[in-house]
Scaffold this motif. Structure first.
Motif, PDB file in Angstrom:
ATOM      1  N   PHE A 150       0.856  -1.190   0.000  1.00  0.00           N
ATOM      2  CA  PHE A 150       0.000   0.000   0.000  1.00  0.00           C
ATOM      3  C   PHE A 150       0.888   1.235   0.000  1.00  0.00           C
ATOM      4  N   THR A 151       0.517   2.224  -0.802  1.00  0.00           N
ATOM      5  CA  THR A 151       1.200   3.510  -0.811  1.00  0.00           C
ATOM      6  C   THR A 151       0.164   4.618  -0.833  1.00  0.00           C
ATOM      7  N   GLY A 152       0.286   5.571   0.092  1.00  0.00           N
ATOM      8  CA  GLY A 152      -0.661   6.673   0.119  1.00  0.00           C
ATOM      9  C   GLY A 152      -0.994   7.101   1.528  1.00  0.00           C
ATOM     10  N   PRO A 153      -2.068   7.909   1.681  1.00  0.00           N
ATOM     11  CA  PRO A 153      -2.471   8.364   3.015  1.00  0.00           C
ATOM     12  C   PRO A 153      -3.218   7.270   3.778  1.00  0.00           C
ATOM     13  N   LEU A 154      -2.798   7.028   4.988  1.00  0.00           N
ATOM     14  CA  LEU A 154      -3.414   5.996   5.822  1.00  0.00           C
ATOM     15  C   LEU A 154      -3.760   6.598   7.175  1.00  0.00           C
ATOM     16  N   LEU A 155      -4.927   6.255   7.669  1.00  0.00           N
ATOM     17  CA  LEU A 155      -5.321   6.713   9.000  1.00  0.00           C
ATOM     18  C   LEU A 155      -4.607   5.903  10.068  1.00  0.00           C
ATOM     19  N   THR A 156      -4.646   4.590   9.927  1.00  0.00           N
ATOM     20  CA  THR A 156      -4.025   3.720  10.933  1.00  0.00           C
ATOM     21  C   THR A 156      -3.756   2.353  10.338  1.00  0.00           C
TER      22      THR A 156
END
Length: 285
Positions: free
Chosen positions: A179-185
């Motif tokens: 996964f690449t990108g914005p992650l919350l948690t």
């Protein structure tokens, strides 16, 4: 059997702490003489476990105490017993270890051993979970909550973390996925539950030679609350932004440092991290 009990007098954030004499009496009723040692500060449980001559080594405390004990435990030569007197007691719950003292001691005295997986990362071994981002921020804030005990303090910290909600730009890689990108948690779990109430991975097992990865992409406060309902009841939320995988390893790389916690203990912010499973490494009574 020569029980060596490591007690955290601040377990459960109680002023009184566990009762050492009651523990000694519980073992004595089963013909066993327990040696009891008190922790005196952070990291001391690890030192006590490393120097322990007895077997089994018993952690009398919560998941934080258990985490420290496991760091110093001789995994090949010593068995682990647990007397759960902490705040969340997630590992004890996972393995049906009773909170009632006499019942917990009776289980240890039976001497029946099972092999349990552990996780390992730069922060050491972990028995229950490793959390990144929002989840770690909730944990960090929970250590500053006063006047509340038990799982309720995590709900207070959750509300505080929601007030300052943010996401993290990062890269994750695991066996069979990335996964690449914005992650919350993100949560890498050995057990099913964290924080004494949140069943993040209802199907997780501690004897499958794998860790359960849960990732949550960016979402708003309302979506988080919607997802929490099923989690509190041991069900998986039906949201495409919440994904799951089972893997023996995980790698993290982030543009800026991400909050991290392990087994209920906040371990700071990290820009990179590698974790992997240690199959059947723990000899649990």
């Amino acid at each position: 059997m020569q029980p060596f009990v490591i007690m955290n007098p601040r377990a459960g954030r109680s002023r009184r702490g566990p009762d050492a004499e009651a523990i000694r009496r519980a073992f004595a009723r089963r013909g066993l003489t327990a040696q009891v040692a008190f922790t005196e500060g952070p990291g001391h449980a690890t030192t006590l476990a490393r120097d322990a001559a007895g077997d089994p080594v018993i952690a009398a405390g919560g998941d934080g105490t258990l985490h420290e004990v496991i760091q110093g435990l001789d995994l090949a030569g010593q068995r682990l017993g647990v007397i759960p007197v902490g705040t969340g007691n997630d590992f004890a719950w996972q393995h049906a270890i009773p909170r009632e003292l006499d019942a917990a001691v009776a289980r240890i005295a039976e001497g029946r051993e099972r092999k349990v997986d552990l996780g390992e990362c730069a922060g050491g071994r972990f028995h229950n979970n490793l959390g990144l981002g929002f989840e770690a921020e909730v944990n960090r804030l929970s250590h500053n909550v006063r006047g509340v005990r038990g799982p309720a303090l995590y709900f207070v910290a959750l509300a505080q973390a929601l007030a300052r909600l943010r996401t993290y730009e990062l890269e994750l890689a695991w066996e069979g996925g990335a996964f690449t990108g914005p992650l919350l948690t993100a949560a890498l779990l050995n057990g099913r539950r964290v924080g004494g109430a949140f069943q993040l991975s209802p199907a997780a097992r501690t004897d499958d030679a794998a860790l359960d990865l849960v990732t949550v992409e960016a979402m708003g406060r309302l979506s988080i609350f919607t997802a929490l309902g099923p989690v509190l009841h041991g069900r998986e939320p039906r949201d495409r932004r919440i994904r799951r995988a089972r893997t023996p390893w995980l790698r993290l790389a982030a543009r800026s440092a991400v909050p991290v916690y392990i087994d209920g203990e906040y371990v700071g912010e990290h820009g990179s991290l590698t974790a992997n499973v240690l199959p059947g490494a723990l000899r649990l009574l």
